[in-house]
Design a protein around this motif. Sequence first.
Motif, short mmCIF file in Angstrom:
data_model
loop_
_atom_site.label_atom_id
_atom_site.label_comp_id
_atom_site.label_asym_id
_atom_site.label_seq_id
_atom_site.Cartn_x
_atom_site.Cartn_y
_atom_site.Cartn_z
N SER A 186 -61.33 42.63 27.76
CA SER A 186 -61.30 44.08 27.70
C SER A 186 -61.70 44.60 26.32
N ALA A 187 -61.19 43.95 25.28
CA ALA A 187 -61.54 44.36 23.92
C ALA A 187 -63.02 44.17 23.65
N ALA A 188 -63.57 43.06 24.12
CA ALA A 188 -65.00 42.80 23.93
C ALA A 188 -65.84 43.83 24.67
N HIS A 189 -65.39 44.21 25.87
CA HIS A 189 -66.16 45.19 26.64
C HIS A 189 -66.17 46.55 25.96
N GLU A 190 -65.07 46.92 25.32
CA GLU A 190 -65.05 48.18 24.57
C GLU A 190 -66.09 48.16 23.46
#
Length: 221
Positions: A72-76
């Motif tokens: 999720s953090a990478a997608h942000e």
Amino acid sequence: MALFDLDHTLLPIDSDYAWGVFTQDIGWTDPAVFKRRNEEFFEHYKAGTLDIHDYVRFATDAVRERGPQAASAAHEMFMDKVIRPEIRPQALALVRSHQQAGHQVAIITATNEFVTGPIARAFGIDELIAVRLARGDDGWITGEIEGVPSAREGKVRRIDEWLAAQGMGWDAAEITFYSDSTNDLALLERVDHPVATNPDARLRAIAAERGWRILDLFAHP
């Protein structure tokens, strides 16, 4: 209803391919091996010969290994660095024109729901028909596809399902579909108003022959 393909239609890039490059850039994959395989799969996609099950296993491998929080953090970061700079005003305006006319709007894409969910929201589109990812007992993705993949002829089947879930059939809806590729020919032929959008050479020729509308949202390189 207005249906939109995503990659090279609403976006001038391929979000699935770009996500793969991004995971490579942040060190989640072996650069040489991943780049070679990602490009091979992309060539198969353009040629209409992609095995989507093999591709989804490959494309979600790094995400599965890192887990939901890191993913999720990478997608942000991916949205901020890669996707938002590619959301063009003319694409947003096209979507808004249908919404303001009271049309039901959806994205239908062969890219998986993990990659495309936040992109659909960035366009202000609530309805997303994407490749559904199967989940294991722990609730995290397994790398397999759930149900019918929304690719090629599968897009027609997924729209069948989507309409049926609303208690509707094809006869109850007047559908416009925007797409750039002959991969979507089955759905383009099925809808009331096919629009060849930023079309590849093959789709441009077919659209010209059949009298379909041709829309160039983005300047050609």
